[in-house]
Design a protein around this motif. Structure first.
Motif, mmCIF file in Angstrom:
data_model
loop_
_atom_site.group_PDB
_atom_site.id
_atom_site.type_symbol
_atom_site.label_atom_id
_atom_site.label_comp_id
_atom_site.label_asym_id
_atom_site.label_seq_id
_atom_site.Cartn_x
_atom_site.Cartn_y
_atom_site.Cartn_z
ATOM 1 N N SER A 1 -2.352 8.368 -4.754
ATOM 2 C CA SER A 1 -1.492 9.242 -3.964
ATOM 3 C C SER A 1 -1.361 10.632 -4.570
ATOM 4 O O SER A 1 -1.540 10.829 -5.774
ATOM 5 C CB SER A 1 -0.098 8.621 -3.819
ATOM 6 O OG SER A 1 0.490 8.441 -5.096
ATOM 7 N N THR B 1 7.918 9.233 0.771
ATOM 8 C CA THR B 1 7.794 7.881 0.235
ATOM 9 C C THR B 1 8.587 7.773 -1.056
ATOM 10 O O THR B 1 8.316 8.486 -2.020
ATOM 11 C CB THR B 1 6.313 7.539 -0.025
ATOM 12 O OG1 THR B 1 5.593 7.608 1.212
ATOM 13 C CG2 THR B 1 6.171 6.146 -0.609
ATOM 14 N N THR C 1 -2.505 9.392 0.823
ATOM 15 C CA THR C 1 -2.495 8.064 0.197
ATOM 16 C C THR C 1 -3.797 7.365 0.554
ATOM 17 O O THR C 1 -4.165 7.299 1.723
ATOM 18 C CB THR C 1 -1.314 7.203 0.692
ATOM 19 O OG1 THR C 1 -0.081 7.878 0.450
ATOM 20 C CG2 THR C 1 -1.302 5.852 -0.020
ATOM 21 N N VAL D 1 4.791 3.804 3.669
ATOM 22 C CA VAL D 1 4.058 5.000 3.252
ATOM 23 C C VAL D 1 4.249 6.041 4.345
ATOM 24 O O VAL D 1 3.759 5.887 5.464
ATOM 25 C CB VAL D 1 2.561 4.698 3.048
ATOM 26 C CG1 VAL D 1 1.820 5.961 2.623
ATOM 27 C CG2 VAL D 1 2.381 3.601 2.010
ATOM 28 N N ASN E 1 1.472 13.863 -4.328
ATOM 29 C CA ASN E 1 2.743 14.407 -3.858
ATOM 30 C C ASN E 1 2.772 15.914 -4.099
ATOM 31 O O ASN E 1 2.267 16.399 -5.124
ATOM 32 C CB ASN E 1 3.921 13.754 -4.585
ATOM 33 C CG ASN E 1 4.148 12.319 -4.139
ATOM 34 O OD1 ASN E 1 3.986 11.991 -2.971
ATOM 35 N ND2 ASN E 1 4.509 11.454 -5.079
ATOM 36 N N SER F 1 7.007 15.761 -0.959
ATOM 37 C CA SER F 1 6.485 14.923 0.119
ATOM 38 C C SER F 1 5.102 14.395 -0.228
ATOM 39 O O SER F 1 4.421 14.905 -1.124
ATOM 40 C CB SER F 1 6.434 15.708 1.437
ATOM 41 O OG SER F 1 5.601 16.844 1.310
ATOM 42 N N ARG F 2 4.699 13.368 0.506
ATOM 43 C CA ARG F 2 3.403 12.735 0.289
ATOM 44 C C ARG F 2 2.334 13.502 1.070
ATOM 45 O O ARG F 2 2.427 13.642 2.283
ATOM 46 C CB ARG F 2 3.468 11.272 0.741
ATOM 47 C CG ARG F 2 2.185 10.465 0.569
ATOM 48 C CD ARG F 2 1.777 10.320 -0.887
ATOM 49 N NE ARG F 2 2.804 9.753 -1.724
ATOM 50 C CZ ARG F 2 2.942 8.444 -1.960
ATOM 51 N NH1 ARG F 2 2.120 7.578 -1.393
ATOM 52 N NH2 ARG F 2 3.896 8.019 -2.768
#
Length: 239
Positions: free
Chosen positions: A210, A85, A182, A81, A212, A178-179
Motif C-alpha cells: 500500500s 483505511t 493497494t 480498503v 498512503n 489517504s490511501r
C-alpha cells in the motif's frame, strides 16, 4: 456412546463435538483430533467418526483442508480498503478490540521500490516500523511501515505508546492521510511470520502492498502487510 437408544452413534458424536466447539474446548483455529484418535475416544469405527465430521462441516462448524486436517474456522474480520483505511477503526466497528504491538524498528538505505514510492533520492534512508496488529487477543496482521528517515524522529516509541500509526502521525502534525493504492497477492509465510501470526506455515497469507499520501498528495508511507488468510477478508470500497 450409548447404544440401543434410538440415536445413531455418528449423531451422538456430532453433538458431543458440537458441544466441545460451542463451549470453547476446541477453539477457533484449532485442529480436530484425527479420525483414529476420535474413533478410539468414542469406541467406534472411523467411518462413523467421518460421518459425524461431515455433518459438522455441513453446518459450518468445521472446515477440512486437503492434506492438512479438519479445523474450527477462525472468526473472520472484514478489512475495509478505502480512501481512509484505518486498522483500528475497522476492527472497532466489528465490536472487537484493536491491538498494535511494535515488534522492531530500524533504518536502512531505501531500495529502488521504497525510494520510488516515497520520492527519495538515491542513497536516502528509510525508517521501518514492524508491527503486529490484532483483534482482541488474535493476531491478524504483520506489517512493515516505511517512512522517510528523519521525518518522524522517535516514531516507534510514539506508536508503541498510543497503539496506532494514525494517532502517532497526528502527534507529528499529520492530521489526515489517504490511501493512494493497494495491491493484494497471496503468498506463503516463512517460519517467523507464521509464528508471529500464530498460524500453520503451510497456510497462505494475503500480502497487501500500500501507499498512503498526505492531504496535498505527497507520499507519506509505503507499507507491506501480511494478513492471516483465514481471519481477514479484504473488502474493497469505492471512493
Amino acid at each position: 456412546m450409548k447404544r440401543g437408544i434410538g440415536i445413531s452413534l455418528w449423531r451422538q458424536i456430532h453433538e458431543q463435538l458440537k458441544t466441545d466447539i460451542v463451549k470453547g474446548l476446541i477453539k477457533p483455529g484449532d485442529m480436530l483430533p484425527t479420525e483414529h484418535t476420535l474413533a478410539a475416544r468414542f469406541d467406534v469405527n472411523r467411518h462413523t467418526v467421518r460421518r459425524a465430521i461431515q455433518a459438522l462441516g455441513e453446518t459450518g462448524l468445521v472446515i477440512t483442508r486437503q492434506g492438512s486436517g479438519t479445523y474450527v474456522p477462525e472468526t473472520v474480520v472484514d478489512y475495509a480498503v478505502k480512501k481512509r483505511t484505518r486498522f483500528s477503526e475497522t476492527v472497532s466497528e466489528q465490536s472487537r478490540v484493536p491491538t498494535l504491538q511494535v515488534i522492531e524498528s530500524f533504518t536502512q538505505v531505501a531500495n529502488a521500490k521504497q525510494a520510488k514510492v516515497l520520492e527519495l533520492n538515491r542513497g536516502a534512508r528509510v525508517l521501518c516500523i514492524r508491527t503486529l496488529g490484532g483483534a482482541d487477543t488474535t493476531p491478524l496482521s504483520l506489517a512493515d511501515h516505511y517512512f522517510a528517515a528523519g521525518r518522524f524522529p522517535d516514531m516507534a516509541r510514539v506508536v508503541e505508546r498510543c497503539g496506532s500509526i494514525s494517532i502517532a502521525l497526528k502527534e507529528f502534525g499529520v492530521e489526515d492521510f489517504s490511501r493512494q493504492s493497494t495491491r493484494v497477492t497471496a503468498r506463503m509465510p516463512n517460519r517467523e511470520q507464521a509464528d508471529l501470526l500464530q498460524q500453520p506455515i503451510q497456510r497462505p497469507v494475503l500480502m497487501a502492498e500500500s501507499v498512503n499520501v498526505t492531504a496535498d498528495g505527497k507520499p507519506l508511507e509505503y507499507g507491506r502487510t501480511l494478513f492471516a488468510g483465514d481471519r481477514v477478508q479484504m473488502v474493497f470500497e469505492p471512493g
